[in-house]
Design a protein around this motif. Structure first.
Motif, PDB file in Angstrom:
ATOM      1  N   PRO A   1       0.843  -1.294  -0.044  1.00  0.00           N
ATOM      2  CA  PRO A   1       0.074  -0.041  -0.200  1.00  0.00           C
ATOM      3  C   PRO A   1       0.799   1.341   0.004  1.00  0.00           C
ATOM      4  O   PRO A   1       0.387   2.449  -0.545  1.00  0.00           O
ATOM      5  CB  PRO A   1      -0.937   0.027   1.414  1.00  0.00           C
ATOM      6  CG  PRO A   1      -0.764  -1.438   1.768  1.00  0.00           C
ATOM      7  CD  PRO A   1       0.330  -2.096   1.049  1.00  0.00           C
ATOM      8  N   ILE A   2       2.071   1.393   0.619  1.00  0.00           N
ATOM      9  CA  ILE A   2       2.826   2.455   0.628  1.00  0.00           C
ATOM     10  C   ILE A   2       3.275   2.741  -0.451  1.00  0.00           C
ATOM     11  O   ILE A   2       3.646   4.081  -1.156  1.00  0.00           O
ATOM     12  CB  ILE A   2       3.814   2.208   1.656  1.00  0.00           C
ATOM     13  CG1 ILE A   2       3.347   1.977   3.122  1.00  0.00           C
ATOM     14  CG2 ILE A   2       4.738   3.437   1.732  1.00  0.00           C
ATOM     15  CD1 ILE A   2       2.311   3.209   3.835  1.00  0.00           C
TER      16      ILE A   2
ATOM     17  N   GLU B   1       3.671  10.833  -6.373  1.00  0.00           N
ATOM     18  CA  GLU B   1       4.484  11.296  -7.409  1.00  0.00           C
ATOM     19  C   GLU B   1       3.958  11.641  -8.645  1.00  0.00           C
ATOM     20  O   GLU B   1       4.616  12.579  -9.561  1.00  0.00           O
ATOM     21  CB  GLU B   1       5.646   9.743  -7.929  1.00  0.00           C
ATOM     22  CG  GLU B   1       6.445   9.505  -6.963  1.00  0.00           C
ATOM     23  CD  GLU B   1       7.081   8.317  -7.410  1.00  0.00           C
ATOM     24  OE1 GLU B   1       6.606   7.515  -8.300  1.00  0.00           O
ATOM     25  OE2 GLU B   1       8.404   8.069  -6.937  1.00  0.00           O
ATOM     26  N   THR B   2       2.488  11.723  -8.847  1.00  0.00           N
ATOM     27  CA  THR B   2       1.857  12.274 -10.090  1.00  0.00           C
ATOM     28  C   THR B   2       1.739  13.972  -9.659  1.00  0.00           C
ATOM     29  O   THR B   2       1.592  14.447 -10.775  1.00  0.00           O
ATOM     30  CB  THR B   2       0.461  11.977 -10.016  1.00  0.00           C
ATOM     31  OG1 THR B   2      -0.327  11.977  -9.028  1.00  0.00           O
ATOM     32  CG2 THR B   2       0.605  10.336 -10.367  1.00  0.00           C
ATOM     33  N   VAL B   3       1.690  14.378  -8.414  1.00  0.00           N
ATOM     34  CA  VAL B   3       1.800  15.637  -8.050  1.00  0.00           C
ATOM     35  C   VAL B   3       3.097  16.232  -7.236  1.00  0.00           C
ATOM     36  O   VAL B   3       3.081  17.400  -6.985  1.00  0.00           O
ATOM     37  CB  VAL B   3       0.425  15.976  -7.150  1.00  0.00           C
ATOM     38  CG1 VAL B   3      -0.592  15.795  -8.207  1.00  0.00           C
ATOM     39  CG2 VAL B   3       0.344  15.229  -6.031  1.00  0.00           C
TER      40      VAL B   3
ATOM     41  N   LEU C   1       6.774  11.808   1.943  1.00  0.00           N
ATOM     42  CA  LEU C   1       5.146  11.768   2.326  1.00  0.00           C
ATOM     43  C   LEU C   1       4.664  10.341   2.441  1.00  0.00           C
ATOM     44  O   LEU C   1       3.840   9.958   3.253  1.00  0.00           O
ATOM     45  CB  LEU C   1       4.296  12.483   1.376  1.00  0.00           C
ATOM     46  CG  LEU C   1       4.156  13.830   1.192  1.00  0.00           C
ATOM     47  CD1 LEU C   1       3.910  14.583  -0.036  1.00  0.00           C
ATOM     48  CD2 LEU C   1       3.824  14.472   2.678  1.00  0.00           C
ATOM     49  N   ALA C   2       5.042   9.427   1.602  1.00  0.00           N
ATOM     50  CA  ALA C   2       4.740   8.075   1.798  1.00  0.00           C
ATOM     51  C   ALA C   2       5.232   7.407   2.899  1.00  0.00           C
ATOM     52  O   ALA C   2       4.463   6.522   3.771  1.00  0.00           O
ATOM     53  CB  ALA C   2       5.051   7.323   0.414  1.00  0.00           C
ATOM     54  N   THR C   3       6.682   7.709   3.176  1.00  0.00           N
ATOM     55  CA  THR C   3       7.252   7.153   4.633  1.00  0.00           C
ATOM     56  C   THR C   3       6.070   7.702   6.046  1.00  0.00           C
ATOM     57  O   THR C   3       5.696   6.873   6.527  1.00  0.00           O
ATOM     58  CB  THR C   3       8.401   7.530   4.700  1.00  0.00           C
ATOM     59  OG1 THR C   3       9.093   6.972   3.628  1.00  0.00           O
ATOM     60  CG2 THR C   3       9.148   6.913   6.018  1.00  0.00           C
TER      61      THR C   3
END
Length: 82
Positions: A3-4, A12-14, A23-25
């Motif tokens: 999921p991460i 990464e699209t923005v 942010l994902a971390t």
């Protein structure tokens, strides 16, 4: 942690790759304890459901015992009247 990785790809699209990575971390660090708490909560609810079933069974047994007691008291009362 699939999921991460998916969250990072969406970020990464923005955001730039380093920003998305951070942010994902952070999201992963926030989600992990919540997921653990939910797992614990599910186990507690399962245990409570099992305990509730045992309680309902025992209450049923007590109700039957009460009926037998009431029947015996009635029989004793009738026998005493004779």
């Amino acid at each position: 942690m699939e999921p991460i990785i998916n969250i990072k790809r969406r970020l990464e699209t923005v955001f730039s790759e380093p920003q998305a990575d951070v942010l994902a971390t952070v999201v992963g660090e926030v989600i992990r304890p919540i997921a653990n708490d939910l797992s614990e909560l599910k186990a507690i609810v399962r245990d409570l459901a099992i305990a509730q079933q045992r309680t309902e069974q025992r209450v049923g047994e007590l109700a039957l015992a009460q009926q037998r007691t009431e029947q015996r008291v009635e029989e004793l009362a009738l026998a005493q009247q004779r």
